[in-house]
Design a protein around this motif. Structure first.
Motif, PDB file in Angstrom:
ATOM      1  N   TYR A  64       0.823  -1.208   0.000  1.00  0.00           N
ATOM      2  CA  TYR A  64       0.000   0.000   0.000  1.00  0.00           C
ATOM      3  C   TYR A  64       0.856   1.257   0.000  1.00  0.00           C
ATOM      4  O   TYR A  64       0.619   2.185  -0.790  1.00  0.00           O
ATOM      5  CB  TYR A  64      -0.931  -0.005   1.213  1.00  0.00           C
ATOM      6  CG  TYR A  64      -1.825   1.219   1.272  1.00  0.00           C
ATOM      7  CD1 TYR A  64      -3.101   1.188   0.716  1.00  0.00           C
ATOM      8  CD2 TYR A  64      -1.398   2.400   1.878  1.00  0.00           C
ATOM      9  CE1 TYR A  64      -3.918   2.314   0.756  1.00  0.00           C
ATOM     10  CE2 TYR A  64      -2.207   3.522   1.915  1.00  0.00           C
ATOM     11  CZ  TYR A  64      -3.454   3.463   1.353  1.00  0.00           C
ATOM     12  OH  TYR A  64      -4.254   4.588   1.387  1.00  0.00           O
ATOM     13  N   ASP A  65       1.846   1.315   0.891  1.00  0.00           N
ATOM     14  CA  ASP A  65       2.624   2.553   1.018  1.00  0.00           C
ATOM     15  C   ASP A  65       3.422   2.852  -0.244  1.00  0.00           C
ATOM     16  O   ASP A  65       3.543   4.016  -0.653  1.00  0.00           O
ATOM     17  CB  ASP A  65       3.543   2.497   2.245  1.00  0.00           C
ATOM     18  CG  ASP A  65       4.600   1.398   2.142  1.00  0.00           C
ATOM     19  OD1 ASP A  65       4.293   0.326   1.592  1.00  0.00           O
ATOM     20  OD2 ASP A  65       5.731   1.624   2.611  1.00  0.00           O
ATOM     21  N   GLU A  68       0.939   4.054  -3.048  1.00  0.00           N
ATOM     22  CA  GLU A  68       0.501   5.427  -2.801  1.00  0.00           C
ATOM     23  C   GLU A  68       1.603   6.422  -3.165  1.00  0.00           C
ATOM     24  O   GLU A  68       1.333   7.474  -3.764  1.00  0.00           O
ATOM     25  CB  GLU A  68       0.093   5.596  -1.334  1.00  0.00           C
ATOM     26  CG  GLU A  68      -0.528   6.959  -1.051  1.00  0.00           C
ATOM     27  CD  GLU A  68      -0.943   7.102   0.396  1.00  0.00           C
ATOM     28  OE1 GLU A  68      -2.032   7.635   0.643  1.00  0.00           O
ATOM     29  OE2 GLU A  68      -0.162   6.696   1.281  1.00  0.00           O
ATOM     30  N   ASP A 332      -3.504  -5.006   2.074  1.00  0.00           N
ATOM     31  CA  ASP A 332      -2.211  -4.997   2.767  1.00  0.00           C
ATOM     32  C   ASP A 332      -2.454  -4.961   4.273  1.00  0.00           C
ATOM     33  O   ASP A 332      -3.024  -4.001   4.799  1.00  0.00           O
ATOM     34  CB  ASP A 332      -1.418  -3.766   2.329  1.00  0.00           C
ATOM     35  CG  ASP A 332       0.004  -3.777   2.863  1.00  0.00           C
ATOM     36  OD1 ASP A 332       0.293  -4.524   3.825  1.00  0.00           O
ATOM     37  OD2 ASP A 332       0.844  -3.021   2.322  1.00  0.00           O
ATOM     38  N   GLN A 334      -0.522  -4.283   6.554  1.00  0.00           N
ATOM     39  CA  GLN A 334       0.143  -3.142   7.180  1.00  0.00           C
ATOM     40  C   GLN A 334      -0.749  -1.898   7.154  1.00  0.00           C
ATOM     41  O   GLN A 334      -0.492  -0.941   7.882  1.00  0.00           O
ATOM     42  CB  GLN A 334       1.460  -2.843   6.457  1.00  0.00           C
ATOM     43  CG  GLN A 334       2.471  -3.966   6.539  1.00  0.00           C
ATOM     44  CD  GLN A 334       2.853  -4.279   7.985  1.00  0.00           C
ATOM     45  OE1 GLN A 334       3.155  -3.379   8.772  1.00  0.00           O
ATOM     46  NE2 GLN A 334       2.823  -5.565   8.346  1.00  0.00           N
ATOM     47  N   ARG A 335      -1.778  -1.907   6.332  1.00  0.00           N
ATOM     48  CA  ARG A 335      -2.685  -0.764   6.209  1.00  0.00           C
ATOM     49  C   ARG A 335      -4.074  -1.052   6.750  1.00  0.00           C
ATOM     50  O   ARG A 335      -4.741  -0.170   7.286  1.00  0.00           O
ATOM     51  CB  ARG A 335      -2.786  -0.355   4.728  1.00  0.00           C
ATOM     52  CG  ARG A 335      -3.808   0.747   4.416  1.00  0.00           C
ATOM     53  CD  ARG A 335      -3.449   2.050   5.121  1.00  0.00           C
ATOM     54  NE  ARG A 335      -4.364   3.123   4.761  1.00  0.00           N
ATOM     55  CZ  ARG A 335      -5.582   3.310   5.267  1.00  0.00           C
ATOM     56  NH1 ARG A 335      -6.040   2.447   6.168  1.00  0.00           N
ATOM     57  NH2 ARG A 335      -6.326   4.327   4.887  1.00  0.00           N
ATOM     58  N   TRP A 336      -4.528  -2.314   6.642  1.00  0.00           N
ATOM     59  CA  TRP A 336      -5.906  -2.650   6.992  1.00  0.00           C
ATOM     60  C   TRP A 336      -5.945  -3.774   8.018  1.00  0.00           C
ATOM     61  O   TRP A 336      -5.200  -4.742   7.918  1.00  0.00           O
ATOM     62  CB  TRP A 336      -6.683  -3.103   5.743  1.00  0.00           C
ATOM     63  CG  TRP A 336      -6.536  -2.198   4.567  1.00  0.00           C
ATOM     64  CD1 TRP A 336      -5.666  -2.338   3.528  1.00  0.00           C
ATOM     65  CD2 TRP A 336      -7.266  -0.992   4.312  1.00  0.00           C
ATOM     66  NE1 TRP A 336      -5.815  -1.310   2.641  1.00  0.00           N
ATOM     67  CE2 TRP A 336      -6.786  -0.467   3.086  1.00  0.00           C
ATOM     68  CE3 TRP A 336      -8.274  -0.319   4.986  1.00  0.00           C
ATOM     69  CZ2 TRP A 336      -7.287   0.703   2.535  1.00  0.00           C
ATOM     70  CZ3 TRP A 336      -8.784   0.848   4.441  1.00  0.00           C
ATOM     71  CH2 TRP A 336      -8.288   1.355   3.228  1.00  0.00           C
ATOM     72  N   HIS A 351      -8.654   3.787   0.337  1.00  0.00           N
ATOM     73  CA  HIS A 351      -8.480   2.640  -0.560  1.00  0.00           C
ATOM     74  C   HIS A 351      -8.075   3.160  -1.941  1.00  0.00           C
ATOM     75  O   HIS A 351      -8.377   4.295  -2.320  1.00  0.00           O
ATOM     76  CB  HIS A 351      -9.736   1.770  -0.611  1.00  0.00           C
ATOM     77  CG  HIS A 351     -10.879   2.331  -1.406  1.00  0.00           C
ATOM     78  ND1 HIS A 351     -10.867   2.429  -2.789  1.00  0.00           N
ATOM     79  CD2 HIS A 351     -12.093   2.819  -1.020  1.00  0.00           C
ATOM     80  CE1 HIS A 351     -11.998   2.931  -3.213  1.00  0.00           C
ATOM     81  NE2 HIS A 351     -12.753   3.198  -2.163  1.00  0.00           N
TER      82      HIS A 351
END
Length: 412
Positions: A64-65, A68, A332, A334-336, A351
């Motif tokens: 995710y990171d 983004e 992910d 690490q995000r959710w 999202h």
């Protein structure tokens, strides 16, 4: 995806280190990858911040990171070389590049401003009453039979009955939009059998869309004529206006259809979530947003390095393709929290199904409005909904959805 399946895929992955990053011997576009995409997504995401897929010699990221950051750094990761796997500046494409999707600032800025105005919140609000009335009418027609294919009878039929009409597409031409759009998305992936079949099937559709893009082919009063008003004001050329109309016809239908399909799948599989929506149809927007996070209908998007750069210690030369696996990033861990669970209590903000930054989907408010109208209409009319057979996946290089989603409902 169960942990056993993830372990199986991990065991199959042949990982070596290349240019400081894992190099994976897996294929997201194989029959296995298309039938069980989340296992492949997890393998890409788990392997590292950025990985090389050996078969295609292309960088992928499922984190995710990282995704983004790539979205937001549009100066380093350009869109003008194409948003698929191929560099459209170097390889011949089946169509001319989009003036908004495959463009970078400063050229992109003008077209983005025009499309944002065409699809503004004010415009979407103006269309909502008509769209809601059609959703109510369609739901009444479909659910009266108790058992039906939600993939086609609802998720496909509804967007095709409202968006083309709003643009000004001739009614007899609606049948050409899905073959044309299918080719648009298949062409973003490998030149495999899926692409070749789509190319053959879209020959007549391509000719129709080329005709329908023209000002005099569009119905008066639609969004297409609003675009052409910018030609009269001297802001864009006649050709540019046609290309912007083409964006509606190639990118604004399938993704909404498949997003609605995933919402219907989740609600049919999870009676608790359906009960929440049934008791509060105001949750329809939330139901759609969580479906987009849970199963991104457009799982990949590509960028090309405009200059030498680095991602988490891995050096990339100028001109290299980076594909963001949005379906993986939207799950992910690490995000959710509990990312594989469809959860209507989740805060879905952030999202990546619509992208983010200056290239975030300009039609996302329209897609949200369409889905909200249809899901809320269904919630007001239906007491229970359940699957009656296994869904049949639609195989696509660059989209995810279903050919069939058989359901049974009881009425309120």
């Amino acid at each position: 995806m169960c942990s056993a399946k993830r372990r199986e895929i991990r065991a199959m992955v042949q990982a070596t280190i290349r240019d400081g990053a894992p190099s994976l011997d897996i294929d997201p576009f194989s029959a296995e990858g298309l039938d069980d995409p989340h296992a492949i997504d997890a393998a890409i995401r788990d392997a590292g911040p950025i990985v090389r897929l050996e078969k295609y010699d292309v960088w992928f990221t499922g984190r995710y990171d990282v995704a983004e950051r790539v979205f937001r750094d549009y100066e380093t990761f350009e869109s003008s070389s194409g948003t698929g796997m191929w560099n459209v500046k170097r390889a011949e494409n089946w169509r001319k590049p989009s003036v908004i999707l495959e463009n970078d600032p400063p050229g992109h800025t003008k077209y983005r401003r025009i499309m944002a105005s065409i699809l503004s919140q004010r415009v979407v609000r103006r269309l909502t009453e008509t769209f809601q009335a059609r959703a109510d009418e369609l739901v009444d027609e479909v659910v009266s039979s108790a058992e039906f294919d939600a993939a086609t009878a609802l998720a496909e039929a509804y967007p095709l009955s409202v968006l083309p009409a709003a643009v000004g597409v001739q009614p007899e031409g609606v049948k050409y939009l899905l073959p044309y759009s299918n080719l648009n998305f298949q062409a973003m992936g490998p030149r495999n059998e899926l692409y070749e079949r789509a190319l053959a099937a879209a020959e007549e559709a391509s000719a129709y869309v080329a005709w329908q893009m023209r000002r005099d082919a569009l119905e008066e009063g639609g969004l297409g004529h609003t675009i052409y008003a910018y030609v009269d004001d001297g802001e864009i050329s006649e050709e540019d206006a046609g290309m912007l109309v083409r964006t509606f016809l190639s990118a604004g239908v399938d993704t909404t259809i498949f997003g609605i399909q995933f919402a219907l799948l989740a609600l049919a599989q999870d009676p608790a979530s359906w009960s929440l929506l049934r008791d509060d149809p105001g949750l329809a927007r939330t139901a759609f947003e969580e479906a987009l996070r849970w199963n991104a209908p457009s799982p990949f998007i590509g960028r090309t390095t405009a200059r030498e750069t680095e991602i988490d210690g891995v050096r990339l030369e100028a001109g290299e393709k980076v594909v963001m696996d949005l379906a993986a990033a939207n799950r992910d861990p690490q995000r959710w929290d509990r990312p594989e669970v469809y959860d209507l209590s989740r805060d879905t903000s952030g999202h990546l199904a619509f992208g983010t930054g200056i290239h975030g989907c300009v039609g996302q408010m329209m897609a949200r409005m369409e889905a909200t109208c249809l899901l809320s209409a269904l919630a007001r009319r239906v007491q229970t909904i359940e699957l009656t057979a296994e869904p049949v996946r639609f195989h696509s290089n660059w989209l995810r959805g279903f050919e069939s989603l058989p359901v049974k409902v009881t009425l309120r």
